[in-house]
Design a protein around this motif. Structure first.
Motif, short mmCIF file in Angstrom:
data_model
loop_
_atom_site.label_atom_id
_atom_site.label_comp_id
_atom_site.label_asym_id
_atom_site.label_seq_id
_atom_site.Cartn_x
_atom_site.Cartn_y
_atom_site.Cartn_z
N THR A 1 0.83 -1.20 0.00
CA THR A 1 0.00 0.00 0.00
C THR A 1 0.87 1.25 0.00
O THR A 1 0.60 2.22 -0.71
N LEU A 2 1.93 1.22 0.81
CA LEU A 2 2.85 2.36 0.89
C LEU A 2 3.53 2.62 -0.44
O LEU A 2 3.62 3.76 -0.90
N TYR A 3 3.99 1.55 -1.09
CA TYR A 3 4.70 1.71 -2.36
C TYR A 3 3.76 2.27 -3.43
O TYR A 3 4.12 3.16 -4.20
N LYS A 4 2.52 1.73 -3.45
CA LYS A 4 1.55 2.20 -4.44
C LYS A 4 1.26 3.69 -4.24
O LYS A 4 1.22 4.47 -5.21
N ALA A 5 1.06 4.11 -2.98
CA ALA A 5 0.76 5.51 -2.69
C ALA A 5 1.94 6.41 -3.01
O ALA A 5 1.78 7.52 -3.53
N THR A 6 3.16 5.93 -2.71
CA THR A 6 4.37 6.73 -3.00
C THR A 6 4.58 6.87 -4.50
O THR A 6 4.99 7.92 -4.99
N HIS B 1 4.76 10.56 -5.04
CA HIS B 1 6.16 11.02 -4.98
C HIS B 1 7.06 10.06 -5.77
O HIS B 1 8.06 9.55 -5.28
N GLN B 2 6.66 9.84 -7.03
CA GLN B 2 7.37 8.89 -7.88
C GLN B 2 8.83 9.30 -8.11
O GLN B 2 9.70 8.46 -8.27
N ASP B 3 9.07 10.60 -8.09
CA ASP B 3 10.43 11.09 -8.31
C ASP B 3 11.41 10.49 -7.29
O ASP B 3 12.54 10.14 -7.63
N PHE B 4 10.97 10.36 -6.05
CA PHE B 4 11.83 9.79 -5.00
C PHE B 4 12.19 8.35 -5.33
O PHE B 4 13.34 7.93 -5.17
N LEU B 5 11.21 7.58 -5.80
CA LEU B 5 11.45 6.19 -6.15
C LEU B 5 12.40 6.07 -7.33
O LEU B 5 13.35 5.27 -7.31
N GLU B 6 12.17 6.87 -8.36
CA GLU B 6 13.01 6.81 -9.55
C GLU B 6 14.43 7.28 -9.26
O GLU B 6 15.41 6.68 -9.73
N ARG B 7 14.54 8.35 -8.48
CA ARG B 7 15.84 8.90 -8.13
C ARG B 7 16.71 7.88 -7.39
O ARG B 7 17.92 7.82 -7.56
N ASN B 8 16.07 7.05 -6.58
CA ASN B 8 16.81 6.07 -5.77
C ASN B 8 16.68 4.64 -6.29
O ASN B 8 17.07 3.69 -5.62
N LYS B 9 16.14 4.52 -7.51
CA LYS B 9 16.03 3.22 -8.19
C LYS B 9 15.34 2.18 -7.33
O LYS B 9 15.79 1.04 -7.20
N MET B 10 14.24 2.61 -6.73
CA MET B 10 13.42 1.70 -5.93
C MET B 10 12.37 1.08 -6.83
O MET B 10 11.50 1.77 -7.35
N LEU C 1 11.59 0.35 -0.57
CA LEU C 1 11.03 1.50 0.15
C LEU C 1 10.81 1.18 1.62
O LEU C 1 11.05 2.03 2.49
N PHE C 2 10.36 -0.03 1.92
CA PHE C 2 10.08 -0.42 3.30
C PHE C 2 11.30 -0.21 4.19
O PHE C 2 11.18 0.38 5.28
N TYR C 3 12.47 -0.67 3.76
CA TYR C 3 13.65 -0.60 4.62
C TYR C 3 14.18 0.83 4.76
O TYR C 3 14.73 1.18 5.80
N VAL C 4 13.99 1.64 3.74
CA VAL C 4 14.37 3.04 3.86
C VAL C 4 13.44 3.75 4.84
O VAL C 4 13.88 4.51 5.71
N MET C 5 12.14 3.47 4.72
CA MET C 5 11.17 4.07 5.63
C MET C 5 11.42 3.63 7.07
O MET C 5 11.27 4.41 8.01
N CYS C 6 11.80 2.40 7.22
CA CYS C 6 12.11 1.87 8.55
C CYS C 6 13.27 2.65 9.17
O CYS C 6 13.25 2.98 10.36
#
Length: 311
Positions: free
Chosen positions: A88-93, A97-106, A112-117
């Motif tokens: 759910t978190l990944y889908k919402a992000t 905030h897709q730029d964050f995912l693309e920038r960090n190649k997630m 994402l889970f382990y970064v958020m943790c």
């Protein structure tokens, strides 16, 4: 240098996630246990994927990013009584905030889970795949416990309710079959769709004896009877719920004085394919009973498709 310092250096020099195999090749004494302990000591070393590790120095994350990510997490947990999960978190992000995912190649929720943790460990509880706020009960975060929380104090719930809860919990393909099987240990199946709290079905010893007597009549001269046989439930005592193979399966499993159920390894919640035998029967599995009966019938081979319906 400590082991964690050497691992951190390897990851930072690579500028990207590295595998467990690569670490152990570069540091031969870093066996699995030492590697796990070293990673747990350095909070900036994070798991990235299965058997892959990354370092927070490789993550491009600004204060604005942190604020946006926290807001996303808060919105989800506020909506779901303090609960979120990695899908759910990944889908919402990805939506907000897709730029964050693309920038960090997630590429998935695990990254994402382990970064958020790492970012929000002091404000939320993380136990893959679950993430909860302080509003969620302080319980062990397992699929079963989370499901029971959402079921609440309802005496009866449906499989449709489980489907809805599964969507809240991320809807992994294994969630529903695992949880529904586990719930059958604490609930009575009323039919294909409905479940009843076990404590709500109180059966006297006299009623249990009448049920066992009815089962014996169904067996006849045989040593077993299949749940999917054409049962005549007219001779079963009134227990306040309509008799069917689901109710019978649950009653035998939880209450029977003299009988037990042997179920095939592969099950389907829509059907009850178990075999009723006396508790004194030495067979402990469905497969053992089939093999024993085949020997009695002098059958030396059987097609795989016929195996599950042989009895």
């Amino acid at each position: 240098k400590s082991l964690e310092a050497r691992i951190a250096e390897l990851i930072c020099l690579s500028g990207s996630p590295i595998s467990k195999e690569y670490i152990q090749k570069q540091i031969p004494y870093a066996n699995d246990m030492r590697l796990f302990n070293a990673v747990s000591r350095d909070k900036n070393i994070i798991q990235w994927d299965y058997n892959q590790f990354n370092h927070m120095n490789n993550i491009t994350c600004t204060e604005e990013d942190i604020a946006i990510l926290k807001q996303i997490l808060l919105e989800i947990t506020e909506k779901n009584q303090g609960y979120c999960n990695e899908r759910t978190l990944y889908k919402a992000t990805k939506e907000k905030h897709q730029d964050f995912l693309e920038r960090n190649k997630m590429t998935d929720g695990l990254n994402l889970f382990y970064v958020m943790c790492r970012l929000f460990a002091s404000e939320f509880r993380f136990s893959r795949p679950h993430i909860v706020s302080s509003k969620f009960p302080d319980i062990e975060l397992t699929n079963l416990n989370v499901t029971k929380f959402f079921i609440g104090d309802r005496d009866v719930f449906s499989y449709d309710d489980l489907v809805f809860i599964s969507k809240i919990c991320g809807g992994s393909h294994s969630f529903l079959p695992i949880v529904s099987r586990a719930l059958e240990e604490e609930y009575i199946r009323l039919n294909e769709n409905k479940y009843l709290k076990k404590i709500k079905l109180v059966l006297s010893e006299e009623t249990l004896n009448l049920i066992d007597k009815a089962i014996l009549e169904n067996m006849g001269a045989s040593e077993y009877v299949a749940l999917y046989a054409a049962f005549n439930f007219d001779n079963y005592p009134n227990i306040g719920y309509q008799w069917n193979e689901f109710v019978l399966n649950s009653v035998i499993k939880h209450y029977s004085l003299n009988y037990k159920i042997l179920e095939p390894r592969m099950t389907d919640r829509r059907y009850k394919r178990g075999i009723i035998v006396k508790k004194t029967n030495t067979c402990s599995t469905y497969e053992e009973l089939v093999i024993e009966q085949m020997k009695l019938d002098r059958i030396t081979s059987i097609h795989q498709k016929e195996f599950s319906t042989y009895l």
